[in-house]
Structure formats: structure tokens, C-alpha cells
Motif scaffolding. Structure first.
Motif, short mmCIF file in Angstrom:
data_model
loop_
_atom_site.label_atom_id
_atom_site.label_comp_id
_atom_site.label_asym_id
_atom_site.label_seq_id
_atom_site.Cartn_x
_atom_site.Cartn_y
_atom_site.Cartn_z
N LEU A 1 57.05 -27.02 46.75
CA LEU A 1 57.05 -25.78 46.43
C LEU A 1 58.35 -25.27 45.70
O LEU A 1 58.35 -24.64 44.90
N GLY B 1 58.94 -26.52 42.39
CA GLY B 1 58.25 -25.82 41.32
C GLY B 1 58.47 -24.24 41.21
O GLY B 1 58.24 -23.91 39.93
N ILE B 2 59.09 -23.65 42.36
CA ILE B 2 59.50 -22.37 42.20
C ILE B 2 60.56 -22.20 41.26
O ILE B 2 60.54 -21.13 40.22
N LEU C 1 59.11 -22.20 37.85
CA LEU C 1 58.33 -21.00 37.52
C LEU C 1 59.28 -19.80 37.36
O LEU C 1 58.92 -19.02 36.42
N ALA D 1 53.17 -23.21 41.41
CA ALA D 1 54.42 -23.77 42.10
C ALA D 1 54.31 -25.00 42.40
O ALA D 1 55.07 -26.08 42.36
N CYS E 1 53.43 -27.62 39.61
CA CYS E 1 54.86 -27.87 39.04
C CYS E 1 55.77 -28.65 40.04
O CYS E 1 56.49 -29.71 39.18
#
Length: 220
Positions: A15, A18-19, A22, A51, A54
Motif C-alpha cells: 500500500l 502504491g500510494i 498514486l 494503491a 500499484c
């Protein structure tokens, strides 16, 4: 209370990286999510899931580029460096001095003696896999190894996310239609480099811990 669907490692290794992607995309494309005071619950769930996806993409590419190419083929894996192999290029030892520090000679000898007593004749990755198969049966050792694996996985993923974000920010600054400040690219690149050093530290520590525990086992 319902069980949270994400583990601690999911949050930090997937996460979080991924954030980063983003937030970078939001800034470069000017989507405006960062300026919103609040978002709907549906959008929030969608962003978290995106996220997470990703983050898995980051993990895949960071594993291939950083671990399989950069470390394995350029720097050498820590399991061979710890047992006395030298870097391909001496400059690497200056840039990453801690990473290229081998185990004490006596400890190396104990590792090889332990392997010989157990009939293990391989070296390099074969010796590492043999040692892992032996010590992983000890729950306390496995828990310790899992901690280092999670830490190097987190640092590797975040480093890759920041480095790629820095590259994207530089490209967007020169060719993008939305104004992008280079200072964010510099900060992102700096974070990526620092986290790469942290990745190498914990990646080495994983093999260091494994060989140290293996060397001290009672010989068969």
C-alpha cells in the motif's frame, strides 16, 4: 470485530509504495485529489484498492530490476559476499562499504564445516538454500528472518517507487502540460537513494543472520 484484510506487510510493502505512485500521478496529471477536503467512501475504497494493485506492480518490477539485475548481476548477492567473494569492481566496495563486508574468517570456516558435516557440497545459492532449509525449522530463527525479509522488501519497494516517481516528475517538468516543480523530483530521488541503502542493509542482514545461526548449530 472483523479481521482486517491486509497484513502489516501488505500495508507497508504494498500500500505505501502504491500510494507513492498514486500521489505522483495525482500531482503530475493535476487530478486534484490532494486538494480535496474529503472524498466519498466509495472513492476512498477504490483508491486504496488501486494503491494496493500499484504496490504489487512496484514489488514485481523492483524485484526484477533491483534484486535480479542490480544486486544479483552487478553487485553480487550478499550470501556470496558474506562468504568471501569480492565485488566485480572495487568502486562498489567504496560506494557500499557495509554491504561488501564479509563474515569474519572464523565464522566463514564454521559455515563451511557445518555444511561439510551435513553432506552439503554446493556453494553460493546452493549453500544458501541448504542453510535456509536447516535453520528455517527453528521458529525463533524463522521469525527473525521474516522480520528482515519484510524490512528489505519494504525498503526495496519504496526505493523503486520513489526513484521511478522522481524520473516521472523530471519528465513531466519538461514535457508535461501541468506545472511540476523539480524540487519534488529531487526529494523523491534522495528518498529513493537512501531507501536503496536501507534495502541493501536489510538484504545483507537476512543472509548474515541465516549463516550466523547455521554456523552455530550442533553438527551432525
Amino acid at each position: 470485530m472483523e479481521k482486517v484484510p491486509f497484513s502489516v506487510y501488505d500495508f507497508f510493502a504494498y500500500l505505501s509504495s502504491g500510494i507513492v505512485w498514486l500521489l505522483t500521478a495525482d500531482y503530475i496529471l493535476g487530478l486534484g485529489f490532494l486538494q480535496k477536503d474529503s472524498v466519498s467512501s466509495i472513492l476512498a475504497v477504490a483508491l486504496i484498492l488501486f494503491a494496493y494493485v500499484c504496490g504489487h506492480m512496484v514489488a514485481h518490477f523492483s524485484s526484477f530490476i533491483f534484486e535480479n539485475l542490480t544486486v544479483s548481476r552487478i553487485l553480487k548477492r550478499p550470501n556470496v559476499i558474506l562468504l568471501g567473494e569480492k565485488p566485480y569492481w572495487v568502486v562498489f566496495a567504496w560506494i557500499f562499504p557495509h554491504y561488501f563486508r564479509a563474515l569474519p574468517k572464523h565464522t566463514q570456516e564454521r559455515v563451511f564445516a557445518q555444511a561439510e558435516s551435513r553432506g552439503a557440497k554446493g556453494t553460493g545459492e546452493a549453500l544458501f538454500l541448504h542453510a535456509y532449509s536447516v535453520v528455517s525449522g527453528i521458529s525463533a530463527v524463522q521469525a527473525r528472518l521474516d522480520d528482515f525479509r519484510n524490512q528489505y522488501g519494504f525498503a526495496r519497494n519504496m526505493s523503486f517507487a520513489f526513484v521511478t516517481s522522481a524520473i516521472a516528475l523530471v519528465i513531466a517538468h519538461f514535457v508535461g502540460s501541468h506545472p511540476v516543480r523539480l524540487r519534488w523530483a529531487l526529494l523523491s530521488g534522495f528518498a529513493g537513494i537512501v531507501l536503496f541503502y536501507r534495502y541493501l542493509k536489510f538484504f545483507r542482514q537476512y543472509s548474515y543472520e541465516l549463516f550466523l545461526r547455521y554456523a552455530e548449530l550442533v553438527r551432525t
